[in-house]
Design a protein around this motif. Structure first.
Motif, PDB file in Angstrom:
ATOM      1  N   ARG A 143       0.409  -1.259   0.142  1.00 36.13           N
ATOM      2  CA  ARG A 143       0.140   0.451  -0.372  1.00 36.13           C
ATOM      3  C   ARG A 143       0.390   1.335  -0.363  1.00 36.13           C
ATOM      4  O   ARG A 143       0.338   2.012   0.119  1.00 36.13           O
ATOM      5  N   ALA A 185       4.454   6.375   1.627  1.00 33.86           N
ATOM      6  CA  ALA A 185       3.634   7.838   2.409  1.00 33.86           C
ATOM      7  C   ALA A 185       3.946   8.657   3.511  1.00 33.86           C
ATOM      8  O   ALA A 185       3.669   9.534   3.259  1.00 33.86           O
ATOM      9  N   ALA A 202       4.006  12.321   3.739  1.00 35.65           N
ATOM     10  CA  ALA A 202       3.227  13.293   4.498  1.00 35.65           C
ATOM     11  C   ALA A 202       4.298  14.001   5.704  1.00 35.65           C
ATOM     12  O   ALA A 202       4.149  14.548   5.942  1.00 35.65           O
ATOM     13  N   LEU A 213       6.212  16.939   4.294  1.00 38.57           N
ATOM     14  CA  LEU A 213       5.151  18.222   3.974  1.00 38.57           C
ATOM     15  C   LEU A 213       5.027  18.965   5.690  1.00 38.57           C
ATOM     16  O   LEU A 213       4.503  20.025   5.782  1.00 38.57           O
ATOM     17  N   VAL A 214       4.626  17.947   7.030  1.00 42.35           N
ATOM     18  CA  VAL A 214       3.964  18.462   7.879  1.00 42.35           C
ATOM     19  C   VAL A 214       5.366  19.606   9.019  1.00 42.35           C
ATOM     20  O   VAL A 214       5.034  20.462   9.228  1.00 42.35           O
ATOM     21  N   GLY A 224       6.029  23.273   6.658  1.00 44.19           N
ATOM     22  CA  GLY A 224       4.623  23.881   6.201  1.00 44.19           C
ATOM     23  C   GLY A 224       4.865  24.684   7.642  1.00 44.19           C
ATOM     24  O   GLY A 224       4.316  25.857   7.988  1.00 44.19           O
ATOM     25  N   GLY A 245      11.408  12.127  -8.052  1.00 43.33           N
ATOM     26  CA  GLY A 245      10.092  12.079  -8.851  1.00 43.33           C
ATOM     27  C   GLY A 245       9.773  11.410  -9.723  1.00 43.33           C
ATOM     28  O   GLY A 245       8.550  10.731  -9.551  1.00 43.33           O
ATOM     29  N   LEU A 300       8.403   8.814  -7.267  1.00 45.60           N
ATOM     30  CA  LEU A 300       7.993   8.599  -6.297  1.00 45.60           C
ATOM     31  C   LEU A 300       6.684   8.452  -7.617  1.00 45.60           C
ATOM     32  O   LEU A 300       5.917   7.084  -7.157  1.00 45.60           O
ATOM     33  N   VAL A 301       6.768   8.844  -8.727  1.00 47.14           N
ATOM     34  CA  VAL A 301       5.814   7.830  -9.998  1.00 47.14           C
ATOM     35  C   VAL A 301       5.963   5.892 -10.398  1.00 47.14           C
ATOM     36  O   VAL A 301       5.245   5.844 -10.235  1.00 47.14           O
ATOM     37  N   ALA A 319       4.181   5.383  -7.233  1.00 49.11           N
ATOM     38  CA  ALA A 319       2.721   5.309  -7.196  1.00 49.11           C
ATOM     39  C   ALA A 319       2.043   4.778  -8.779  1.00 49.11           C
ATOM     40  O   ALA A 319       1.687   3.820  -8.605  1.00 49.11           O
ATOM     41  N   ARG A 377      -6.352   2.926   1.287  1.00 46.85           N
ATOM     42  CA  ARG A 377      -5.570   3.434   1.400  1.00 46.85           C
ATOM     43  C   ARG A 377      -4.445   3.817   0.888  1.00 46.85           C
ATOM     44  O   ARG A 377      -3.793   4.600   0.346  1.00 46.85           O
ATOM     45  N   SER A 378      -4.024   2.354  -0.446  1.00 47.30           N
ATOM     46  CA  SER A 378      -3.514   2.231  -1.303  1.00 47.30           C
ATOM     47  C   SER A 378      -4.083   3.143  -2.098  1.00 47.30           C
ATOM     48  O   SER A 378      -2.593   3.813  -2.894  1.00 47.30           O
ATOM     49  N   ASN A 387      -2.492   6.610  -1.500  1.00 57.36           N
ATOM     50  CA  ASN A 387      -1.059   6.740  -1.162  1.00 57.36           C
ATOM     51  C   ASN A 387      -0.666   6.965  -2.621  1.00 57.36           C
ATOM     52  O   ASN A 387       0.352   7.922  -2.564  1.00 57.36           O
ATOM     53  N   ARG A 388      -0.858   6.313  -3.258  1.00 58.98           N
ATOM     54  CA  ARG A 388      -0.320   6.102  -4.682  1.00 58.98           C
ATOM     55  C   ARG A 388      -0.769   7.787  -5.698  1.00 58.98           C
ATOM     56  O   ARG A 388       0.169   7.606  -5.986  1.00 58.98           O
ATOM     57  N   LEU A 397       1.205  10.199  -4.146  1.00 62.10           N
ATOM     58  CA  LEU A 397       3.095  10.030  -4.583  1.00 62.10           C
ATOM     59  C   LEU A 397       2.789   9.916  -6.147  1.00 62.10           C
ATOM     60  O   LEU A 397       3.902  11.044  -6.231  1.00 62.10           O
ATOM     61  N   GLY A 398       2.000  10.110  -6.596  1.00 58.69           N
ATOM     62  CA  GLY A 398       2.258   9.995  -8.047  1.00 58.69           C
ATOM     63  C   GLY A 398       2.039  11.690  -8.396  1.00 58.69           C
ATOM     64  O   GLY A 398       2.853  11.849  -9.092  1.00 58.69           O
ATOM     65  N   LEU A 442       2.743  14.309  -6.713  1.00 53.37           N
ATOM     66  CA  LEU A 442       3.955  15.235  -5.966  1.00 53.37           C
ATOM     67  C   LEU A 442       5.335  14.798  -6.519  1.00 53.37           C
ATOM     68  O   LEU A 442       5.679  15.469  -7.477  1.00 53.37           O
ATOM     69  N   GLY A 443       5.268  13.310  -7.604  1.00 49.45           N
ATOM     70  CA  GLY A 443       6.548  12.635  -8.458  1.00 49.45           C
ATOM     71  C   GLY A 443       6.376  13.333  -9.670  1.00 49.45           C
ATOM     72  O   GLY A 443       7.384  13.719 -10.431  1.00 49.45           O
ATOM     73  N   ALA A 473       0.873  22.189   5.723  1.00 47.03           N
ATOM     74  CA  ALA A 473       0.931  21.359   7.004  1.00 47.03           C
ATOM     75  C   ALA A 473       0.320  20.519   7.477  1.00 47.03           C
ATOM     76  O   ALA A 473      -0.095  19.193   7.694  1.00 47.03           O
ATOM     77  N   GLY A 532      -0.128  17.387   4.302  1.00 40.72           N
ATOM     78  CA  GLY A 532       0.792  16.193   5.084  1.00 40.72           C
ATOM     79  C   GLY A 532       0.036  15.825   6.399  1.00 40.72           C
ATOM     80  O   GLY A 532       0.259  14.431   6.807  1.00 40.72           O
ATOM     81  N   LEU A 533      -0.736  16.306   7.335  1.00 39.14           N
ATOM     82  CA  LEU A 533      -0.893  15.670   8.612  1.00 39.14           C
ATOM     83  C   LEU A 533      -1.959  14.897   8.575  1.00 39.14           C
ATOM     84  O   LEU A 533      -2.230  13.886   9.013  1.00 39.14           O
ATOM     85  N   TRP A 589      -2.426  13.501   5.266  1.00 40.41           N
ATOM     86  CA  TRP A 589      -2.257  12.245   5.011  1.00 40.41           C
ATOM     87  C   TRP A 589      -1.112  11.319   6.220  1.00 40.41           C
ATOM     88  O   TRP A 589      -1.466   9.712   5.763  1.00 40.41           O
ATOM     89  N   LEU A 590      -0.883  11.905   6.611  1.00 34.93           N
ATOM     90  CA  LEU A 590      -0.089  10.795   7.572  1.00 34.93           C
ATOM     91  C   LEU A 590      -0.876  10.597   9.030  1.00 34.93           C
ATOM     92  O   LEU A 590      -0.953   8.817   9.216  1.00 34.93           O
ATOM     93  N   GLN A 598      -2.189   6.613   8.012  1.00 32.45           N
ATOM     94  CA  GLN A 598      -1.146   5.699   7.615  1.00 32.45           C
ATOM     95  C   GLN A 598      -1.761   4.710   9.064  1.00 32.45           C
ATOM     96  O   GLN A 598      -1.147   4.152   8.508  1.00 32.45           O
ATOM     97  N   SER A 641     -12.355  -1.276  12.031  1.00 27.12           N
ATOM     98  CA  SER A 641     -13.777  -0.288  12.263  1.00 27.12           C
ATOM     99  C   SER A 641     -14.830  -1.496  13.328  1.00 27.12           C
ATOM    100  O   SER A 641     -14.143  -2.403  13.660  1.00 27.12           O
TER     101      SER A 641
END
Lengths: 186, 222
Positions: free
Chosen positions: A12, A17, A21, A24-25, A28, A76, A79-80, A83, B3-4, B7-8, B11-12, B14-15, B82, B85-86, B88-89, B92, B97
């Motif tokens: 996953r 990730a 993340a 980024l935190v 930021g 980059g 990362l691609v 992904a 989640r997968s 994330n993908r 990441l994609g 950003l990449g 921020a 990012g938070l 997203w973090l 994870q 449930s």
């Protein structure tokens, strides 16, 4: 948990990730902190001022810009790839009797199984095994010179253990035996 | 969104951003360093090359970070970054449930019978631990009384007969649990890890009638 669970699945990408993340935190937070200090004091704090002036003094054609650009391309691209590529499975499927039953064994556990069985062969001093996909690689250290016979014995033992474990399909076993002289022993 | 997929996607995105910015910078740098002569000096390309910065030109145009408005924009941008990012973090962190209690009653007027899945799961854990070779077990039950799901994570000793173990677990867990729930189990998932810990033989507390003492369970020799 109303959905049906699938234990054997593609990665996953949790770790990359989470790293991105977290980055980024941090970025930021630092940015907000610097800007708020700027609003309070009327001037950017020292580290932020230095960073800003360094960025302002960058010029096209400089080596630094080229280096950063190349790093950005590599990062980059990576990362691609993360992904888009499905990624490898990390579990083996075990045979089960029922259709609505699923049993899996992590790759690391299969390596542990191979090590445990290889270690039980006479003449084996040290074993390391890596299970990845359709192949299990076993590396054996031995003080004995008859490495060929030992290789056959270890391969047999591990192969037998893997087929008995109910893996579906059974991975290939590759054994490498290395001669190790243990100083004190005759 | 799973989640997968999140994330993908993240990441994609950003990449792709990094990749395109880096590629453009590399191309512009190449042009400023003299690759412009290699390009044809006519047509639309000539217009493009004349627009490109020359070597030594500043990378960034004059910024307005010194002004009050600039700092405010930076605060907002930083907060967004921020917060993104938070979120997203946090996504994870694996979450289960909350499992619903199993409800056995048909008519509330005659009484309510419900059972917490956790209680049932601990009972399954105990059953699983009684199997030879199993050193740790953690069961999660889900679904409802009508369609129960079982997730079984267990650790077994590395030399345990796995075929036998899977076979036994499949039979006993499915049978016992479906008897308890009065329903067939819809799905059973087992994740079996192997460990070097040797199983402790359970239920062998030997009672010596003359001394009336109990011995602790002993690890299996060998």
């Amino acid at each position: 948990m109303s959905r049906r669970l699938r234990l054997r699945r593609r990665p996953r990408r949790t770790l990359p990730a989470a790293l991105v993340a977290a980055l980024l935190v941090v970025l930021g937070t630092l940015t907000v902190l610097a800007a708020v200090l700027r609003l309070i004091d009327g001037a950017w704090p020292g580290p932020a001022e230095r960073t800003l002036s360094a960025v302002r003094s960058l010029t096209w054609g400089s080596g630094l810009v080229l280096t950063v650009a190349v790093i950005a391309v590599l990062l980059g691209g990576w990362l691609v790839v993360l992904a888009c590529s499905p990624g490898r499975f990390r579990h083996y499927r075990l045979r089960t009797a029922g259709a609505n039953t699923e049993a899996v064994l992590p790759h690391t556990s299969l390596a542990r199984l191979a090590v445990a069985h290889a270690r039980s062969v006479d003449g084996v001093q040290r074993v390391v095994a890596i299970a990845a996909g359709r192949t299990v690689r076993v590396r054996v250290d031995t003080p004995e010179s008859s490495t060929g016979a030992l290789r056959t014995a270890v391969t047999d033992r591990v192969r037998r253990a893997l087929s008995a474990s109910g893996l579906d399909p059974v991975p290939r076993v590759v054994v490498v035996v290395r001669l190790r002289n243990t100083g004190g022993q005759p | 969104m799973s989640r997968s997929l999140t994330n993908r996607f993240g990441l994609g995105l950003l990449g792709l951003g990094l990749l395109s910015a880096g590629l453009v910078s590399v191309c512009v740098t190449a042009v400023t360093r003299g690759a412009a002569q290699l390009l044809p000096s006519y047509g639309t390309l000539a217009g493009v090359t004349s627009q490109l910065p020359t070597a030594g030109a500043p990378l960034l145009p004059a910024d307005r970070l010194g002004t009050l408005g600039g700092a405010l924009v930076v605060v907002v941008a930083g907060l967004l970054l921020a917060a993104l990012g938070l979120v997203w973090l946090i996504s994870q962190i694996p979450r289960h449930s909350p499992a619903l209690p199993f409800r056995f009653h048909d008519d509330v007027s005659s009484g309510i019978t419900s059972l917490s899945p956790k209680v049932l799961a601990r009972m399954v854990d105990r059953d699983v631990l009684a199997h030879p070779g199993v050193t740790a077990a953690r069961t999660v039950l889900g679904g409802s009384t009508r369609s129960p799901h079982v997730l079984l994570r267990l650790t077994a000793y590395e030399l345990t007969d796995l075929t036998q173990l899977v076979d036994d677990l499949e039979r006993t867990v499915m049978t016992d649990l479906s008897t308890a729930l009065e329903r067939p189990i819809e799905h059973l998932s087992m994740e079996i890890s192997l460990g070097a810990d040797r199983p402790v033989v359970k239920d062998v507390a030997v009672r010596d009638h003359t001394a009336a003492t109990e011995r602790e369970p002993q690890p299996v020799p060998g």
